[in-house]
Write an enzyme that holds these catalytic residues in place. Sequence first.
Site, PDB file in Angstrom:
ATOM      1  N   LYS A   1     -11.175  42.366 -30.799  1.00 19.51           N
ATOM      2  CA  LYS A   1     -10.693  43.751 -30.851  1.00 19.51           C
ATOM      3  C   LYS A   1     -10.394  44.101 -32.304  1.00 19.51           C
ATOM      4  O   LYS A   1      -9.603  43.412 -32.961  1.00 19.51           O
ATOM      5  CB  LYS A   1      -9.431  43.917 -29.999  1.00 19.51           C
ATOM      6  CG  LYS A   1      -9.668  43.822 -28.512  1.00 19.51           C
ATOM      7  CD  LYS A   1      -8.370  43.878 -27.727  1.00 19.51           C
ATOM      8  CE  LYS A   1      -7.696  45.222 -27.820  1.00 19.51           C
ATOM      9  NZ  LYS A   1      -6.495  45.298 -26.936  1.00 19.51           N
TER      10      LYS A   1
ATOM     11  N   ASP B   1       2.676  49.820 -21.592  1.00 21.72           N
ATOM     12  CA  ASP B   1       1.384  50.491 -21.381  1.00 21.72           C
ATOM     13  C   ASP B   1       0.791  50.035 -20.052  1.00 21.72           C
ATOM     14  O   ASP B   1      -0.395  49.732 -19.949  1.00 21.72           O
ATOM     15  CB  ASP B   1       0.436  50.173 -22.536  1.00 21.72           C
ATOM     16  CG  ASP B   1      -0.711  51.171 -22.657  1.00 21.72           C
ATOM     17  OD1 ASP B   1      -0.683  52.203 -21.955  1.00 21.72           O
ATOM     18  OD2 ASP B   1      -1.639  50.918 -23.446  1.00 21.72           O
TER      19      ASP B   1
ATOM     20  N   ASP C   1      -3.960  44.742 -23.048  1.00 25.61           N
ATOM     21  CA  ASP C   1      -3.515  45.756 -24.016  1.00 25.61           C
ATOM     22  C   ASP C   1      -2.000  45.770 -24.202  1.00 25.61           C
ATOM     23  O   ASP C   1      -1.301  46.677 -23.749  1.00 25.61           O
ATOM     24  CB  ASP C   1      -4.024  47.148 -23.622  1.00 25.61           C
ATOM     25  CG  ASP C   1      -5.530  47.279 -23.797  1.00 25.61           C
ATOM     26  OD1 ASP C   1      -6.120  46.391 -24.447  1.00 25.61           O
ATOM     27  OD2 ASP C   1      -6.110  48.250 -23.292  1.00 25.61           O
ATOM     28  N   TRP C   2      -1.526  44.782 -24.949  1.00 27.31           N
ATOM     29  CA  TRP C   2      -0.105  44.598 -25.191  1.00 27.31           C
ATOM     30  C   TRP C   2       0.344  45.145 -26.548  1.00 27.31           C
ATOM     31  O   TRP C   2       1.411  44.781 -27.045  1.00 27.31           O
ATOM     32  CB  TRP C   2       0.231  43.112 -25.096  1.00 27.31           C
ATOM     33  CG  TRP C   2       0.208  42.584 -23.702  1.00 27.31           C
ATOM     34  CD1 TRP C   2      -0.886  42.290 -22.933  1.00 27.31           C
ATOM     35  CD2 TRP C   2       1.342  42.277 -22.894  1.00 27.31           C
ATOM     36  NE1 TRP C   2      -0.511  41.829 -21.703  1.00 27.31           N
ATOM     37  CE2 TRP C   2       0.858  41.800 -21.647  1.00 27.31           C
ATOM     38  CE3 TRP C   2       2.720  42.354 -23.097  1.00 27.31           C
ATOM     39  CZ2 TRP C   2       1.715  41.406 -20.618  1.00 27.31           C
ATOM     40  CZ3 TRP C   2       3.569  41.957 -22.082  1.00 27.31           C
ATOM     41  CH2 TRP C   2       3.056  41.489 -20.859  1.00 27.31           C
TER      42      TRP C   2
END
Length: 362
Positions: free
Chosen positions: A57, A224, A249-250
Amino acid sequence: MAFDLKTEDGLITYLTKHLSLDVDTSGVKRLSGGFVNVTWRIKLNAPYQGHTSIILKHAQPHMSTDEDFKIGVERSVYEYQAIKLMMANREVLGGVDGIVSVPEGLNYDLENNALIMQDVGKMKTLLDYVTAKPPLATDIARLVGTEIGGFVARLHNIGRERRDDPEFKFFSGNIVGRTTSDQLYQTIIPNAAKYGVDDPLLPTVVKDLVDDVMHSEETLVMADLWSGNILLQLEEGNPSKLQKIYILDWELCKYGPASLDLGYFLGDCYLISRFQDEQVGTTMRQAYLQSYARTSKHSINYAKVTAGIAAHIVMWTDFMQWGSEEERINFVKKGVAAFHDARGNNDNGEITSTLLKESSTA
């Protein structure tokens, strides 16, 4: 040395020259989805930390859909540390035999804003399943809600208990996580106005939400938690068997109000129930709330959770663009009405009374 990780050539150069990885160049694929990162799946000819397929990412300084929505690239270090923290405290995930998990964090490169993690495989998100026809089976929806509700309660428990431990206290400094929540809350007033709602309470509501998320040290929150960030692994050939739930997605993980994680997921369930499948959304919401109430060592602040659900409804109804214009108008009005109930501690309000009733059956 900085590399252009937005291009395949730049990515391969980075992996082979900088990290000395043996890359299968035919197995490099840019993945779709995601609002703020360029994400790649990379096949390797030789294992890297035991993995022959990895995810990279590359953080971008703004949302892919809105370059005016700025978000600091340093958020990636918080994601890396968060997934490392979860793997080091497996009891939060439900133990080694639990079905809730996170990808293993393998490397973080600050200069190139590059996070490398385990490739957990090709699977659909919870969002994919709840918007499919036919939708997710009710039994699976109940199990998902139960497992995630228990996980979030354990996260909040340990976040309170170990607030002063350095590896936990680190997340108090996630300024990007705090300011991103602030930016999202700032969309409440214009989103409501878009649907013809001009309520004098909204500026006060937004101020309270922002003050809370910018300053709260209540507990560790994922921040999130919605259906687009949850992967489901169903047994091959047996879609009624749920094998694994991956929480992704932290980047926004931080210290903040527990109501943030409750409002976000429950608000998502309300959206699903209203616009996709009422039974699936309701079942998942009830299971999540009941599991959280059973597992949490602290009482639920129902007024704050109601406000969190209301915020999610007003922020995301327009973004998702589900249903007709009239249906979205009515749903945004429902969210604004819930702000009034939360502000007045009205236990008889539609959403608050539902939360009280459903959690009491835990």
